[in-house]
Design a protein around this motif. Structure first.
Motif, PDB file in Angstrom:
ATOM      1  N   ILE A  66      45.007  25.560   4.501  1.00  0.00           N
ATOM      2  CA  ILE A  66      45.264  26.306   5.735  1.00  0.00           C
ATOM      3  C   ILE A  66      44.239  25.911   6.806  1.00  0.00           C
ATOM      4  CG2 ILE A  66      45.257  28.602   6.810  1.00  0.00           C
ATOM      5  CD1 ILE A  66      46.382  29.717   4.170  1.00  0.00           C
ATOM      6  N   ASN A  67      42.967  25.888   6.411  1.00  0.00           N
ATOM      7  CA  ASN A  67      41.920  25.545   7.380  1.00  0.00           C
ATOM      8  C   ASN A  67      42.098  24.135   7.926  1.00  0.00           C
ATOM      9  OD1 ASN A  67      40.662  28.027   7.366  1.00  0.00           O
ATOM     10  ND2 ASN A  67      39.383  27.511   5.601  1.00  0.00           N
ATOM     11  N   LYS A  68      42.541  23.223   7.061  1.00  0.00           N
ATOM     12  CA  LYS A  68      42.790  21.843   7.506  1.00  0.00           C
ATOM     13  C   LYS A  68      43.883  21.836   8.571  1.00  0.00           C
ATOM     14  CE  LYS A  68      41.797  18.603   3.823  1.00  0.00           C
ATOM     15  NZ  LYS A  68      42.438  17.993   2.678  1.00  0.00           N
ATOM     16  N   ALA A  69      44.930  22.639   8.317  1.00  0.00           N
ATOM     17  CA  ALA A  69      46.057  22.678   9.258  1.00  0.00           C
ATOM     18  C   ALA A  69      45.652  23.300  10.591  1.00  0.00           C
ATOM     19  CB  ALA A  69      47.212  23.458   8.653  1.00  0.00           C
ATOM     20  N   MET A  70      44.669  24.211  10.559  1.00  0.00           N
ATOM     21  CA  MET A  70      44.257  24.884  11.797  1.00  0.00           C
ATOM     22  C   MET A  70      43.263  24.050  12.597  1.00  0.00           C
ATOM     23  SD  MET A  70      45.867  27.668  12.167  1.00  0.00           S
ATOM     24  CE  MET A  70      44.991  28.364  13.560  1.00  0.00           C
ATOM     25  N   ASN A  71      42.758  23.001  11.953  1.00  0.00           N
ATOM     26  CA  ASN A  71      41.703  22.212  12.576  1.00  0.00           C
ATOM     27  C   ASN A  71      42.273  21.115  13.486  1.00  0.00           C
ATOM     28  OD1 ASN A  71      39.148  21.378  13.101  1.00  0.00           O
ATOM     29  ND2 ASN A  71      38.897  20.231  11.183  1.00  0.00           N
ATOM     30  N   LEU A  72      42.618  21.493  14.694  1.00  0.00           N
ATOM     31  CA  LEU A  72      43.177  20.487  15.635  1.00  0.00           C
ATOM     32  C   LEU A  72      42.201  20.219  16.759  1.00  0.00           C
ATOM     33  CD1 LEU A  72      46.947  20.995  16.442  1.00  0.00           C
ATOM     34  CD2 LEU A  72      45.816  19.047  15.446  1.00  0.00           C
ATOM     35  N   LEU A  85      56.630  28.649   2.415  1.00  0.00           N
ATOM     36  CA  LEU A  85      56.112  28.944   3.750  1.00  0.00           C
ATOM     37  C   LEU A  85      55.678  27.643   4.419  1.00  0.00           C
ATOM     38  CD1 LEU A  85      55.162  31.361   5.672  1.00  0.00           C
ATOM     39  CD2 LEU A  85      52.913  30.942   4.700  1.00  0.00           C
ATOM     40  N   ILE A  86      56.184  27.418   5.608  1.00  0.00           N
ATOM     41  CA  ILE A  86      55.807  26.222   6.361  1.00  0.00           C
ATOM     42  C   ILE A  86      55.205  26.682   7.687  1.00  0.00           C
ATOM     43  CG2 ILE A  86      56.663  24.085   7.457  1.00  0.00           C
ATOM     44  CD1 ILE A  86      59.029  24.300   5.403  1.00  0.00           C
ATOM     45  N   PHE A  87      54.009  26.207   7.965  1.00  0.00           N
ATOM     46  CA  PHE A  87      53.343  26.567   9.223  1.00  0.00           C
ATOM     47  C   PHE A  87      53.111  25.293  10.026  1.00  0.00           C
ATOM     48  CE2 PHE A  87      49.190  27.076  11.452  1.00  0.00           C
ATOM     49  CZ  PHE A  87      49.595  27.997  12.398  1.00  0.00           C
ATOM     50  N   ILE A  88      53.711  25.241  11.199  1.00  0.00           N
ATOM     51  CA  ILE A  88      53.568  24.067  12.068  1.00  0.00           C
ATOM     52  C   ILE A  88      52.677  24.466  13.246  1.00  0.00           C
ATOM     53  CG2 ILE A  88      54.813  22.337  13.461  1.00  0.00           C
ATOM     54  CD1 ILE A  88      57.330  23.167  11.748  1.00  0.00           C
ATOM     55  N   TYR A  89      51.601  23.745  13.402  1.00  0.00           N
ATOM     56  CA  TYR A  89      50.663  24.069  14.475  1.00  0.00           C
ATOM     57  C   TYR A  89      50.605  22.905  15.459  1.00  0.00           C
ATOM     58  CZ  TYR A  89      46.206  25.461  16.680  1.00  0.00           C
ATOM     59  OH  TYR A  89      45.230  25.814  17.570  1.00  0.00           O
ATOM     60  N   ARG A  90      50.926  23.190  16.704  1.00  0.00           N
ATOM     61  CA  ARG A  90      50.884  22.144  17.739  1.00  0.00           C
ATOM     62  C   ARG A  90      49.939  22.569  18.850  1.00  0.00           C
ATOM     63  NH1 ARG A  90      56.834  22.317  17.715  1.00  0.00           N
ATOM     64  NH2 ARG A  90      57.425  21.005  15.960  1.00  0.00           N
ATOM     65  N   ARG A  91      49.055  21.656  19.199  1.00  0.00           N
ATOM     66  CA  ARG A  91      48.183  21.900  20.355  1.00  0.00           C
ATOM     67  C   ARG A  91      48.328  20.681  21.249  1.00  0.00           C
ATOM     68  NH1 ARG A  91      43.523  24.729  22.107  1.00  0.00           N
ATOM     69  NH2 ARG A  91      43.523  26.124  20.332  1.00  0.00           N
ATOM     70  N   ASP A  92      48.962  20.874  22.385  1.00  0.00           N
ATOM     71  CA  ASP A  92      49.298  19.769  23.299  1.00  0.00           C
ATOM     72  C   ASP A  92      50.070  18.681  22.540  1.00  0.00           C
ATOM     73  OD1 ASP A  92      48.137  21.228  25.348  1.00  0.00           O
ATOM     74  OD2 ASP A  92      46.155  20.474  24.857  1.00  0.00           O
ATOM     75  N   ASP A  93      49.516  17.472  22.410  1.00  0.00           N
ATOM     76  CA  ASP A  93      50.310  16.423  21.755  1.00  0.00           C
ATOM     77  C   ASP A  93      49.965  16.247  20.275  1.00  0.00           C
ATOM     78  OD1 ASP A  93      47.831  15.544  22.403  1.00  0.00           O
ATOM     79  OD2 ASP A  93      48.428  13.531  23.031  1.00  0.00           O
TER      80      ASP A  93
END
Lengths: 129, 177
Positions: free
Chosen positions: B171-177, B131-139
């Motif tokens: 997961i939490n690290k990846a969501m922390n943008l 499972l790969i989750f890519i999270y982008r917020r603006d840049d």
């Protein structure tokens, strides 16, 4: 027979690995399957999965496998789980809430005693897709 | 469905039922344009043209347990309700890609919900799948990958209770943008 491509070989390898993994999971004493079809998810199946997860972590249980599967065909009775204790018939629990999960985990998963009030049927259930 | 994280769980479960060995989820939030893109891509068995045509029809399903198939149609409806878009591409033997666009300032935009809980549920239910989750917020961009977590577990299965805190941490690290 057409030649296999690298991608097809890769897929075959992944499938074989998956089957090996499933065999390895038989080491667990109990298996809890949360039914996660559209119906189950809309009715709160993720919350039920979370409640079982909390029980597993709080009670530091290491021999219980928590997994999920698709719709079992009884959408109106979701959220639903199937509890399988090794060597015993699977039991399907319906209309679940986090409070009921606590009781099922303590009495059935840990204590081996079926919670008849929440059970739908015993013995005829399958957890595969 | 109350929120988008539940839609995501539902559609990703379709990928897993289609024997995917890899699922890539992309969540893209653009605050300036007020848009949210959610893309779910798998390498599962895919669909032929005929099945694909009927995929968003709520009265069509390939499942044997019931006669209706609401998952994709509900997601399409949720996207269209905000003035957004929904599309689905698929090829037999290659996989399926579901793409959605939501306008976040529309009053019918559903909340995002608990994405970490959805990802954890997917990982625990299908530890054999990458499972790969890519999270982008603006840049900015972060990635959660089960491959990365597995490498740190030294052979311990992803669904073993001892692995859960590490998965949640990633997961939490990846969501922390």
């Amino acid at each position: 027979m057409p030649k296999l491509t690298i991608e097809e070989l890769e897929k075959l390898r992944e499938r074989a690995k998956k089957q090996t993994f499933l065999r390895e999971t038989t080491d667990y004493r109990a298996k809890i399957t949360v039914h996660m079809g559209t119906c189950g998810i809309a009715a709160g199946a993720r919350e039920i999965m979370n409640a079982f997860l909390k029980e597993v972590q709080e009670k530091d249980v290491t021999d219980v496998l928590l997994t999920n599967s698709g719709c079992a065909g009884l959408c109106s009775r979701e959220p639903m789980v199937t509890v399988e204790i090794k060597g015993q018939a699977p039991v399907k629990y319906v209309d679940l809430t986090p409070e009921k999960v606590k009781v099922i985990f303590e009495k059935h998963v840990l204590g081996g005693e079926i919670v008849q009030d929440y059970a739908l049927g015993i013995g005829s259930e399958k957890t595969d897709y | 469905m109350e929120d988008l994280s539940l839609h995501l769980l539902d559609v990703a479960e379709n990928s897993l039922a289609a024997q995917a060995t890899r699922v890539i989820i992309t969540l893209e939030i653009n605050t300036a344009n007020k848009t949210l893109r959610l893309i779910i891509e798998d390498n599962g068995q895919g669909m032929d043209k005929q099945t694909l045509k009927k995929a968003v029809d709520p009265f069509f399903t390939t499942k044997k347990t019931r006669r209706i198939g609401l998952g994709l149609s509900l997601l399409a409806q949720a996207a269209h309700a905000t003035g957004g878009q929904f599309s689905i591409e698929s090829k037999p033997g290659q996989g399926t890609k579901v793409s959605t666009l939501f306008y976040t300032d529309h009053w019918d935009f559903k909340p995002l919900g608990d994405i970490p809980q959805t990802l954890l549920t997917l990982v625990l239910g299908h530890p054999e799948v990458e499972l790969i989750f890519i999270y982008r917020r603006d840049d900015k961009e972060t990635i959660f990958s089960t491959k990365e977590v597995k490498a740190k577990l030294n052979g311990l299965p992803l669904n073993s209770p001892a692995a859960i805190p590490l998965i949640m941490n990633h997961i939490n690290k990846a969501m922390n943008l």
